[in-house]
Design a protein around this motif. Structure first.
Motif, PDB file in Angstrom:
ATOM      1  N   UNK A  56       0.923  -1.191   0.165  1.00 40.04           N
ATOM      2  CA  UNK A  56      -0.146   0.076  -0.099  1.00 40.04           C
ATOM      3  C   UNK A  56       0.883   1.083  -0.012  1.00 40.04           C
ATOM      4  N   UNK A  57       1.781   1.539   0.940  1.00 39.80           N
ATOM      5  CA  UNK A  57       2.683   2.838   0.848  1.00 39.80           C
ATOM      6  C   UNK A  57       3.241   2.737  -0.585  1.00 39.80           C
ATOM      7  N   UNK A  58       3.911   1.926  -1.145  1.00 33.98           N
ATOM      8  CA  UNK A  58       4.352   2.116  -2.462  1.00 33.98           C
ATOM      9  C   UNK A  58       3.078   2.311  -3.322  1.00 33.98           C
ATOM     10  N   UNK A  59       2.209   1.850  -3.304  1.00 35.96           N
ATOM     11  CA  UNK A  59       1.136   2.200  -4.483  1.00 35.96           C
ATOM     12  C   UNK A  59       0.603   3.813  -4.321  1.00 35.96           C
ATOM     13  N   UNK A  60       0.632   4.096  -2.810  1.00 39.83           N
ATOM     14  CA  UNK A  60       0.082   5.424  -2.740  1.00 39.83           C
ATOM     15  C   UNK A  60       1.165   6.315  -3.078  1.00 39.83           C
ATOM     16  N   UNK A  61       2.508   6.131  -2.862  1.00 36.78           N
ATOM     17  CA  UNK A  61       3.547   7.121  -3.009  1.00 36.78           C
ATOM     18  C   UNK A  61       3.546   7.065  -4.551  1.00 36.78           C
ATOM     19  N   UNK A  62       3.582   6.155  -5.430  1.00 36.69           N
ATOM     20  CA  UNK A  62       3.445   6.100  -6.938  1.00 36.69           C
ATOM     21  C   UNK A  62       2.216   6.446  -7.636  1.00 36.69           C
ATOM     22  N   UNK A  63       1.193   6.917  -6.860  1.00 34.45           N
ATOM     23  CA  UNK A  63      -0.302   6.940  -7.331  1.00 34.45           C
ATOM     24  C   UNK A  63      -0.653   5.965  -8.240  1.00 34.45           C
ATOM     25  N   UNK A  64      -0.220   4.803  -7.982  1.00 34.14           N
ATOM     26  CA  UNK A  64      -0.787   3.564  -8.902  1.00 34.14           C
ATOM     27  C   UNK A  64      -0.544   2.434  -8.131  1.00 34.14           C
ATOM     28  N   UNK A  65      -1.679   1.517  -8.440  1.00 42.48           N
ATOM     29  CA  UNK A  65      -1.611   0.180  -7.712  1.00 42.48           C
ATOM     30  C   UNK A  65      -2.872  -0.661  -8.313  1.00 42.48           C
ATOM     31  N   UNK A  66      -2.544  -1.662  -8.553  1.00 37.01           N
ATOM     32  CA  UNK A  66      -3.609  -2.754  -8.829  1.00 37.01           C
ATOM     33  C   UNK A  66      -3.538  -4.000  -7.938  1.00 37.01           C
ATOM     34  N   UNK A  67      -4.858  -4.177  -7.287  1.00 36.93           N
ATOM     35  CA  UNK A  67      -4.945  -5.434  -6.605  1.00 36.93           C
ATOM     36  C   UNK A  67      -6.098  -6.316  -7.021  1.00 36.93           C
ATOM     37  N   UNK A  68      -5.815  -7.709  -6.971  1.00 34.85           N
ATOM     38  CA  UNK A  68      -6.805  -8.667  -7.122  1.00 34.85           C
ATOM     39  C   UNK A  68      -6.791  -9.666  -5.851  1.00 34.85           C
TER      40      UNK A  68
ATOM     41  N   UNK B  99     -10.999  -0.610  -2.106  1.00 37.60           N
ATOM     42  CA  UNK B  99     -11.153   0.087  -3.335  1.00 37.60           C
ATOM     43  C   UNK B  99     -11.831   1.409  -3.218  1.00 37.60           C
ATOM     44  N   UNK B 100     -12.394   1.766  -1.902  1.00 32.75           N
ATOM     45  CA  UNK B 100     -12.801   2.961  -1.656  1.00 32.75           C
ATOM     46  C   UNK B 100     -11.559   3.792  -1.187  1.00 32.75           C
ATOM     47  N   UNK B 101     -10.852   3.281  -0.246  1.00 29.83           N
ATOM     48  CA  UNK B 101      -9.714   3.935   0.154  1.00 29.83           C
ATOM     49  C   UNK B 101      -8.659   4.371  -0.993  1.00 29.83           C
ATOM     50  N   UNK B 102      -8.494   3.402  -1.869  1.00 32.90           N
ATOM     51  CA  UNK B 102      -7.645   3.472  -2.939  1.00 32.90           C
ATOM     52  C   UNK B 102      -7.688   4.388  -3.920  1.00 32.90           C
ATOM     53  N   UNK B 103      -8.954   4.715  -4.358  1.00 35.96           N
ATOM     54  CA  UNK B 103      -9.436   5.436  -5.728  1.00 35.96           C
ATOM     55  C   UNK B 103      -8.735   6.697  -5.738  1.00 35.96           C
ATOM     56  N   UNK B 104      -8.698   7.391  -4.561  1.00 35.36           N
ATOM     57  CA  UNK B 104      -7.854   8.663  -4.659  1.00 35.36           C
ATOM     58  C   UNK B 104      -6.533   8.827  -5.214  1.00 35.36           C
ATOM     59  N   UNK B 105      -5.921   7.288  -4.961  1.00 32.78           N
ATOM     60  CA  UNK B 105      -4.283   7.378  -5.350  1.00 32.78           C
ATOM     61  C   UNK B 105      -4.257   6.389  -6.287  1.00 32.78           C
ATOM     62  N   UNK B 106      -5.369   6.149  -7.019  1.00 31.24           N
ATOM     63  CA  UNK B 106      -5.310   5.310  -8.548  1.00 31.24           C
ATOM     64  C   UNK B 106      -4.959   4.000  -7.997  1.00 31.24           C
ATOM     65  N   UNK B 107      -5.366   3.495  -6.844  1.00 30.92           N
ATOM     66  CA  UNK B 107      -5.145   2.191  -6.675  1.00 30.92           C
ATOM     67  C   UNK B 107      -6.639   1.372  -6.761  1.00 30.92           C
ATOM     68  N   UNK B 108      -6.592   0.516  -7.752  1.00 32.68           N
ATOM     69  CA  UNK B 108      -8.054  -0.152  -8.104  1.00 32.68           C
ATOM     70  C   UNK B 108      -8.057  -1.511  -7.616  1.00 32.68           C
TER      71      UNK B 108
END
Ligand code: NAD
Length: 306
Positions: free
Chosen positions: A135-147, A179-188
């Motif tokens: 998560x911290x990496x995803x937030x920092x780079x404003x990109x992440x995808x999780x399944x 999904x709700x917490x990640x959307x702002x950081x482009x984490x889907x």
């Protein structure tokens, strides 16, 4: 012509990638240019034992085909080590496929605490620990995808699998909140209920059915969801297998709103039970706020069901 989706310069972490679905994901993403962390504890499908072979075989196969991959042998309970493997070897993490899983099937009557605990540890704590570390990496780079990986057993229940069912439905709530917490950081974040031939299913389904359920046929949906071209689909549940893909969602019946006073009794509910279970005009709720709004509107209008 269908466009070939690629993942060049991206790092994809696949948990439980030593066999079954995870192996199919790992081979696919490596073939499409991704750096892949092939995580697998290497134990039995009941969660006994450990070993390096399962992950090593997949890494070798990827490398022989000219791809980039590194093995990690930690249990998903130690998600931070798995994500650290991605950072140490490739400098980043872009996609997390929480796929590792085991079974401890037994009737509820005979279930031991150890059967319950191990299933929940691997499936729920494992998915949490891996996502928490990424998560911290995803937030920092404003990109992440999780399944995350649920199961029909979780969505609908399954005889002898109450531990597994509980852990699998937990993936849905977990995903919906991420999904709700990640959307702002482009984490889907999305969750799948797959069906595929693997060591998990080979004893419960006949060979002719299994032949039509190659793990490779779950891969395209997962790849489409985690590709950068998906910028909107998040917090969703999909079933996938044997070439079939469909989104699932919650459905609310017409329901009943009774006046909340001393006339609100079990008998009053039973009298209008048809309305409680009437799906002829369904609603598709999307969050807790939706229920609050519905109640506020009903209270403003006054209930017809008094
Ligand atoms: P599989 O047994 O072939 O693969 C699971 C992999 O996870 C194994 O290689 C195993 O060694 C690994 N693993 C287990 N515990 C681990 C841990 N603590 N840490 C790291 N790795 C671990 O089974 P599969 O069918 O490919 O299942 C993949 C996922 O899909 C699981 O989460 C499973 O519950 C889910 N699922 C599968 C089906 C199906 O039809 N195959 C249906 C519904 C859900």
């Amino acid at each position: 012509m269908v466009q070939e989706l690629r993942f060049d310069n991206q790092t994809v972490v696949v948990t439980g990638a030593g066999g079954g679905l995870g192996k199919a994901y790992a081979l696919f993403f490596a073939s499409r240019g991704a750096n892949v962390v092939v995580n697998d504890l290497g134990g039995s499908f009941k969660g006994e034992g450990a070993g390096t072979k399962a992950a090593d075989v997949v890494v070798d196969e990827i490398k022989k085909a000219g791809g980039k991959a590194v093995a990690n042998y930690d249990s998903v309970e130690n998600g931070e080590r798995i994500i650290q493997t991605a950072i140490d070897n490739f400098g980043r993490v872009d996609v997390l496929l929480n796929n590792a899983g085991i079974l401890r099937d037994i009737s509820f009557k005979n279930m031991k605490d150890s059967d319950w605990d191990l299933i929940n540890t691997v499936h729920i704590k494992g998915a949490y620990k891996c996502a928490r570390a990424a998560w911290p990496h995803f937030r920092k780079q404003k990109y992440g995808r999780v399944i995350n990986t649920a199961s029909a057993a979780g969505l609908f229940g399954s005889f002898g699998q109450c531990n597994y069912s509980a852990a699998k439905l937990a993936q849905v709530g977990f995903t919906e909140t991420l999904a709700k917490e990640g959307q702002k950081y482009n984490i889907l974040c999305n969750v799948i209920a797959p069906i595929a031939a693997s060591r998990m299913t080979e004893t419960v389904m006949p060979p002719d059915v299994l032949a039509n359920l190659k793990p490779e046929w779950v891969v395209p949906l997962v790849a489409a969801l985690v590709h950068p071209s998906n910028t909107t689909e998040t917090g969703s549940i999909f079933e996938a297998g044997g070439g079939h893909v469909a989104k699932l969602r919650w459905e609310r019946a017409k329901g009943l709103l009774l006046k909340a006073d001393d006339t609100y009794t079990p008998g009053a509910i039973l009298k209008k039970w048809d309305s409680v279970i009437d799906f002829s005009e369904p609603e598709y709720p999307s969050g807790p706020a939706d229920m609050v709004t519905k109640l506020e509107n009903s209270l403003k209008m006054g209930s017809n069901d008094k």
